[in-house]
Scaffold this active site. Structure first.
Site, PDB file in Angstrom:
ATOM      1  N   LYS A   6       0.851  -1.197   0.000  1.00  0.00           N
ATOM      2  CA  LYS A   6       0.000   0.000   0.000  1.00  0.00           C
ATOM      3  C   LYS A   6       0.885   1.245   0.000  1.00  0.00           C
ATOM      4  CE  LYS A   6      -4.018   1.956   2.462  1.00  0.00           C
ATOM      5  NZ  LYS A   6      -4.940   1.781   3.608  1.00  0.00           N
ATOM      6  N   SER A   8      -9.901   1.718   2.439  1.00  0.00           N
ATOM      7  CA  SER A   8      -8.996   2.489   1.622  1.00  0.00           C
ATOM      8  C   SER A   8      -7.906   1.686   0.923  1.00  0.00           C
ATOM      9  CB  SER A   8      -8.331   3.561   2.480  1.00  0.00           C
ATOM     10  OG  SER A   8      -7.460   2.968   3.435  1.00  0.00           O
ATOM     11  N   SER A  61     -10.237  -0.520   6.661  1.00  0.00           N
ATOM     12  CA  SER A  61      -9.586  -0.343   5.356  1.00  0.00           C
ATOM     13  C   SER A  61      -8.885  -1.572   4.803  1.00  0.00           C
ATOM     14  CB  SER A  61      -8.592   0.819   5.412  1.00  0.00           C
ATOM     15  OG  SER A  61      -9.278   2.038   5.397  1.00  0.00           O
TER      16      SER A  61
END
Lengths: 101, 488
Positions: B78, B153, B177
Site C-alpha cells: 500500500k 482504503s 480499510s
C-alpha cells in the site's frame, strides 16, 4: 456549523477556502453540517463516570538497548524537501512579509 | 511460461525446491499486472526493481542459504508504507514525488522473510475512504464487476490479490480499510491487534486506530504474512513486546478438531436495519457452518454499535488533523510555488495539495478539537470508546470469537456514494468497533451474491488472541467450500 465557523476552522487547520471554487465551499459547508449533526448523536450516550480512552491497550514503556547507532543525517532528511539551501529547509521570506495572521 | 502457483505457500515451496526461480515468478506477476492494468491497482511498479529483489532470492538459494517463509513471493505494498527508493505518496498530490529514506518496519520484515516487494498499491488518499475513489491519481476497479468499487482504503492491495496479480499484499486498517475491501473483492483480510505490528514507516492517519495487515488468497497465507510482520520493534514504542505465537497449532487444531470447545459470539445488533438480505443470509450460513463444526453459538451484545461511526469519525478525524499538520510544503513532497509568505505557502500547499475528503476530515478534526467543542465531541467520543472496550470485555467473557457481517452490503457502484460522505462512512459500521477497541479481526469470503459479488464475514477476537481468530477463520474457510473463481 455556519459559514463563519467553517472559515475560522479552515484557518485553524491552515486551509484557505478562498482558493476553492465557491460551489465546492458550499458543498463542504452542507456536508460538514450533516456530519456534525450526525456526530452530535454522541451526546445521547451516557458516559457519566466513564474515563476517556486515548489508546486501546496500556503500553509498557520499552527502552531500546543503549547501543550507539547512526541516525540518518541531514542529507537524507532534506532530500524530501521541496526546497533546501545546503543544510536548511528553505521557506519564503518571513520577516516583513505582508501577512496579518 | 506462466507460473500459476496460486498461493504464497506454493510459490515459496516451488522456489525453495528450485522448480521455478523467483525471477520467473516475478516476471509472470509483472505480466499479469500489465494485462490487468485497467483495474488501477498500482500507482508505481518498477520492473527492474522487482526483478532485482527476486534475483536476490535466487542468489540466496544458489548459495545454499536458508530461504524465508515468503521466499520469492511477490507482495504488493500500500502506498502509505514507506519504501526506500520508490515514491511514497499516499495517493495524494501533496506527497507527489516524495521518496522515503527508510523502509517501514513491516517491509523490512517482509524482505527478511524473502518476500519480493511488488509495486505501490493504489489507495484512498491518506487512507481516508471506503471505495478507492478518493485516490488523487485514479480509482481502482473491482475485478468482479468493473462498474463497482473494490472498497477502501486499501483498494489496490485488495485488487492486486483478488485479480491474481500477486498472492499477498500489505494494507493498513484504521476503521476497516483492510477488511472492507477484502470482503468486496473476495479475499482474506486481516487487521491484527493494535500494537502487534510496528507502525514505523506507516504514514500516520489516526495513530490510536491504525494497524498494518495482510491481504491473502486464503487463511493459511494470511497466517504466513502475519508471522512475518508481527513482533516488537524497538523503534515503535507502541508496538507490543509480547511474543508472537506460531499459528501452526491453531491451523492444525482447525483441521483436527474444528470448532470444538470454542464459543462464537453473535451480537444481536448485527442484524440491524439496512443489512442487505443476501449478506444476512451469508452471515447466518457462516454461523450454521461453525456450529456444525462444533462451535457453541452465544448471544452477545454490542449496544453502542449505532454510535460506532460517530465515535470513529470524531476520534479518527481529530488524530488526522494533528498527524496531517506535518504536510506543510516545507519538509516533504509537493509545494505550491506562487505563495506570498510562509502562511500563504502553508495554506496554498495544503488547500490545493489535499483532496476533498482529506480536507473534510482535517476540518472536522480541527473543529472537534477547538475551544468550546473539545469536551462535547472529542472528550465524549473518547469516553464512548471506553464503553466499546467494556462491551467487548463483557462479550469475550462469554465467547472466544465474535462473528458479524464485514459490510452491510456487497460492493456498491462507482460514483454512487462519493458525494454523500455519510453513506460512504456507513460501509464501515461493522469493522470500526474492532479498531476502537484495538482488537484483531479478519474478513473471510463466504459467499457470492446473486449478482456475482463476493460477500465476506468478519471474525473478531480478544486482544492478542490471533490464534483463536485463525482457528475459526480456517474452519470457516474449509466448511464454506470452494467459491466461484474470477473469470479472466
Amino acid at each position: 456549523m455556519d459559514k463563519d465557523t467553517l472559515r475560522h476552522t479552515a484557518r485553524l487547520a491552515r486551509l484557505n477556502l478562498d482558493l476553492l471554487p465557491e460551489e465546492e465551499v458550499e458543498e463542504l459547508a452542507s456536508q460538514m453540517q450533516r456530519i456534525v449533526a450526525h456526530v452530535d448523536r454522541l451526546r445521547e450516550v451516557d458516559t457519566a463516570g466513564v474515563a476517556a480512552t486515548s489508546q486501546p491497550h496500556a503500553l509498557v514503556l520499552s527502552l531500546r538497548p543503549d547501543e550507539p547507532s547512526r541516525p540518518p543525517g541531514p542529507d537524507a532528511i532534506l532530500a524530501g524537501a521541496p526546497a533546501r539551501d545546503e543544510e536548511h529547509f528553505l521557506v519564503p521570506r518571513v520577516v516583513g512579509e505582508d501577512e496579518s495572521s | 511460461m506462466t507460473v500459476e502457483l496460486g498461493t504464497a505457500r506454493a510459490i515459496q515451496a516451488a522456489v525453495a525446491r528450485g522448480d521455478v526461480s523467483a525471477r520467473e515468478v516475478a516476471r509472470d506477476a509483472l505480466e499479469r499486472a500489465d494485462a490487468r492494468s485497467d483495474l488501477g491497482a498500482f500507482l508505481h511498479l518498477d520492473e527492474d526493481r522487482v526483478l532485482a529483489a527476486a534475483d536476490r532470492v535466487d542468489t540466496a538459494r544458489s548459495k545454499g542459504l536458508t530461504l524465508g517463509a515468503l521466499a520469492g513471493v511477490p507482495v504488493a505494498i500500500k502506498d502509505n508504507l514507506c519504501e526506500r527508493g520508490v515514491p511514497t505518496t499516499c495517493a495524494s498530490r501533496i506527497l507527489q514525488g516524495f521518496e522515503s529514506f527508510y523502509d517501514a518496519h513491516a517491509l523490512t520484515r517482509l524482505g527478511a522473510a524473502g518476500g519480493v516487494s511488488f509495486g505501490r498499491a493504489n489507495m484512498d488518499e491518506f487512507a481516508m475512504g471506503s471505495s478507492g475513489e478518493n485516490s488523487s491519481v485514479k480509482p481502482t476497479l473491482n475485478p468482479w464487476d468493473r462498474s463497482r468499487v473494490p472498497g477502501g482504503s486499501s483498494s489496490g492491495s485488495a485488487v492486486a490479490v483478488a485479480s491474481g496479480i500477486v498472492p499477498l499484499s500489505l494494507g493498513s486498517d484504521t476503521g476497516g480499510s483492510i477488511r472492507q475491501p477484502a470482503a468486496f473483492c473476495g479475499v482474506v483480510g486481516l487487521k491484527p491487534t493494535w500494537g502487534r505490528v510496528s507502525r514505523r514507516g506507516l504514514v500516520a492517519f489516526a495513530s490510536s486506530l491504525d494497524q498494518i495487515g495482510p491481504f491473502a488468497v486464503d487463511v493459511k497465507d494470511a497466517a504466513l504474512a502475519f508471522e512475518a510482520i508481527a513482533g516488537h520493534d524497538p523503534d515503535d514504542s507502541t508496538s507490543s513486546n509480547r511474543g508472537v505465537p506460531s499459528l501452526d497449532a491453531s491451523l492444525a487444531a482447525a483441521e483436527q478438531s474444528g470448532m470444538k470447545g470454542l464459543r462464537v459470539g453473535v451480537p444481536e445488533e448485527s442484524s440491524a436495519e439496512g443489512l442487505d438480505p443476501e449478506v444476512a443470509r451469508a452471515t447466518e450460513r457462516a454461523l450454521a457452518l461453525l456450529e456444525a463444526a462444533g462451535a457453541q453459538l452465544v448471544p452477545v451484545s454490542l449496544p453502542l454499535l449505532p454510535w460506532a461511526i460517530d465515535t470513529y469519525y470524531v476520534i479518527a478525524s481529530a488524530e488526522a488533523s494533528s498527524n496531517l499538520a506535518r504536510f506543510d510544503g516545507v519538509r516533504y513532497g509537493w509545494r505550491c510555488e506562487d505563495a506570498k509568505g510562509v502562511v500563504d505557502l502553508l495554506e496554498r500547499t495544503r488547500t490545493l495539495g489535499f483532496g476533498p475528503e482529506v480536507r473534510r476530515r482535517i476540518m472536522l478534526g480541527t473543529w472537534v478539537l477547538s475551544a468550546g467543542y473539545f469536551d462535547a465531541y472529542y472528550g465524549q467520543a473518547q469516553r464512548v470508546r471506553t464503553k466499546f472496550r467494556q462491551d467487548f470485555e463483557r462479550a469475550f467473557s462469554l465467547c472466544d470469537v465474535i462473528l458479524t457481517p464485514t459490510t452491510p452490503s456487497p460492493a456498491f457502484r462507482l460514483g454512487e456514494r462519493i458525494d454523500d460522505p455519510l453513506s460512504m462512512y456507513l460501509a464501515d459500521i461493522f469493522t470500526i468497533p474492532a479498531n476502537l477497541a484495538g482488537l484483531p479481526a479478519m474478513s473471510v469470503p463466504v459467499a457470492h451474491s446473486s449478482g456475482g459479488l463476493p460477500i465476506g464475514v468478519q471474525l473478531v477476537a480478544d486482544a492478542f488472541e490471533e490464534p483463536r481468530l485463525f482457528q475459526a477463520a480456517a474452519v470457516l474457510e474449509r466448511e464454506r467450500g470452494p467459491l466461484p473463481a474470477l473469470g479472466r
